[in-house]
Scaffold this active site. Structure first.
Site, PDB file in Angstrom:
ATOM      1  CG  ASP A   8      -1.884   1.122   1.273  1.00 49.10           C
ATOM      2  OD1 ASP A   8      -2.153   1.706   0.206  1.00 49.10           O
ATOM      3  OD2 ASP A   8      -2.368   1.449   2.365  1.00 49.10           O
ATOM      4  CG  ASP A  10      -1.958   7.289   1.179  1.00 51.09           C
ATOM      5  OD1 ASP A  10      -1.001   7.955   0.777  1.00 51.09           O
ATOM      6  OD2 ASP A  10      -3.084   7.322   0.659  1.00 51.09           O
ATOM      7  CG  ASN A 166      -8.096   0.399   1.073  1.00 45.50           C
ATOM      8  OD1 ASN A 166      -7.508   0.446   2.143  1.00 45.50           O
ATOM      9  ND2 ASN A 166      -7.691   1.073   0.023  1.00 45.50           N
TER      10      ASN A 166
END
Length: 514
Positions: A8, A10, A166
């Site tokens: 990921d 962030d 997510n």
């Protein structure tokens, strides 16, 4: 074997949430941060969260956003981790719901070629408030699946690293999922949990897996120069005689076979505990979904309860208003005054003049009371409202009982969830412990292997014999070796002038010695 690590962006590759920082430009950082947190916790779906947040940024200058992207700090250990993985020939990709304007800056800094992100829609240098890209309505698993298929690898060869809700889809599907400073929902399904904000800790886990997954035969069959690098340097002390060295080799071969077997047993335990943990986590998810279903049902019923209460209270308030407006208020007031006068006359000793005055006052009030007539239509309306009030009150009682029943079912499933989570955590601890033990045995394996390399050099062999996991050697092979060693000792004795028997001469001839 690990072939791909996907990160990921962030709070993983960069130390912060890009859209929150961008929100500061438009003075909406608090609103955006609140939506971000809900999305990270899984309280709202990602598509809704990203659209709502980008909508808040409408009118923001893309040039200002690029400046923010330039200043976003990398996570500690990010550059070192990417560099080390590339040196190991491991493919690296970033899959993020963030934006290309940010990712393009970051990938150049750390040397990642493959990045999947979303994009702002821009007109005349300003954000329109809309967002496009594969990760608006699609999941990270969808993107990862496409990448894996194109790369010709399997999910078992993938490690996924993330921190938010997510990321769960790709972390669950990968051969190994790593939760990095993650939300509780992510930690629950991850294979590895890293709590320190240092990607080098993630790198350690990945390198550990690369080492554990390496086949023993691969280590044995490497070229001599690579062998020297693959195993630690040895300070092993060789025996003074060839026979002694060969004995040392037998001992080391037996020892390394035992260690290899122990390592495989630990790997087997790790695999079993991982399977148990994953099955429990799947069950956990089912029970949690049930609990959430009953919680949502309860909340919906409670909404209906509140609506019924409001309807009941509204009806009661209208009844009071109608009663007062129909003259009932004045009627009650006069009746109370008459009662008060009558009580004074009955209970007190009064002079005749004062008593007569009170009687007159009471009679005047009665005359006034007779003039007040309630409006019949108002009385009918009040009666209908009373029926409504009673019906709504019955609804309140019935719905409250339904809500309580749903609440109790919710508690049952939440308690089951807690029990399953405890069992899954225990299995995960056993998985981690077994994997650490396997890694320790692998280090022991490499140390013994380095000693065997020293022995092989002395014996003139560049490759150790193939080990058997059951630690059994051929009986005939050992017998021949013993005979050959005895023949060498006989020849050494003969060279020093010792006598040799016929049997010993035949033994020398058998092995062509002397």
């Amino acid at each position: 074997m690990i072939k791909l690590v996907v990160f990921d962006l962030d709070n993983v590759i960069i130390d912060g949430e890009a859209i929150d920082e961008i929100g500061k430009i438009a003075n909406v950082e608090e609103d955006i941060a609140a939506i971000t947190e809900k999305a990270m916790q899984g309280e709202i779906d990602f598509e809704t969260s990203i659209k709502d947040r980008v909508q808040l940024l409408e009118g923001t200058s893309i040039e200002d956003i690029e400046k923010v992207a330039d200043e976003l700090p990398l996570m500690s250990g990010a550059s070192e981790t990417i560099k080390a993985l590339k040196e190991k020939d491991v493919d690296v990709a970033i899959i993020s719901g963030s934006f290309d304007v940010v990712a393009d800056k970051i990938k150049d800094k750390i040397g990642v070629e493959t990045v999947y992100t979303n994009s702002f829609t821009v007109e005349d240098g300003k954000l329109t408030g809309e967002v496009t890209g594969p990760l608006v309505s699609g999941s990270k698993l969808d993107v990862l699946k496409d990448h894996v298929e194109k790369a010709g690898i399997t999910f078992d060869e993938v490690i996924a690293v993330g921190d938010g809700a997510n990321d769960i889809s790709m972390i669950e599907s990968a051969g190994c999922g790593i939760a990095f400073n993650a939300k509780d929902s992510v930690k629950e399904i991850a294979d590895v949990v890293i709590e320190e904000k240092d990607l080098c800790k993630v790198l350690d886990e990945i390198l550990n897996q690369l080492t554990t997954d390496a086949e023993t035969e691969t280590v044995e069959n490497e070229a001599e120069d690579k062998k020297e690098k693959a195993v630690p340097k040895s300070d092993f002390v060789l025996a003074d005689t060839i026979a002694g060295v060969r004995k040392q080799k037998d001992e080391k071969e037996a020892e390394i076979s035992k260690v290899a077997e122990e390592r495989e047993n630990f790997n087997k335990i790790a695999k079993e505990q991982r399977k148990i943990r994953d099955e429990l986590n799947a069950s956990l998810k089912e029970n949690l979904n049930k609990a959430i279903e009953f919680r949502n049902e309860r909340n919906e019923i409670n909404k209906a309860v509140e609506a019924a209460k409001k309807a009941r209270n509204d009806a009661n308030n209208k009844i009071k208003s109608l009663e007062w407006s129909s003259g009932k208020r004045d009627k009650i007031k006069i009746e109370n005054e008459i009662k008060k006068i009558d009580k004074i006359i009955e209970t007190r000793v009064l002079d005749i003049k004062k008593e007569n005055q009170l009687v007159k006052n009471a009679n005047d009030l009665r005359k006034e009371l007779m003039k007040i007539h309630e409006d019949e239509s108002v009385k009918d309306e009040a009666h209908e409202l009373k029926k409504v009030s009673e019906e709504e009150h019955e609804k309140v009682i019935a719905l409250s009982e339904q809500a309580q029943a749903a609440h109790e079912e919710m508690l049952i499933y939440f308690r089951k969830t807690d029990d399953i989570r405890t069992a899954a955590d225990e299995a995960h601890k056993k998985f981690i412990e077994a994997r650490k033990n396997a890694s320790a045995k692998h280090e022991e394996f490499k140390a013994i292997l380095s000693d065997i390399h020293v022995i092989n050099k002395k014996l003139g062999s560049s490759r150790p014999k193939k080990r058997k996991s059951d630690n059994k050697q051929s009986g005939g092979f050992n017998k021949n070796r013993e005979e050959k060693e005895r023949a060498e000792e006989i020849f050494a004795k003969f060279k020093q002038g010792g006598k040799v028997s016929t049997e010993e001469i035949l033994l020398l001839q058998k092995y062509n010695i002397g």
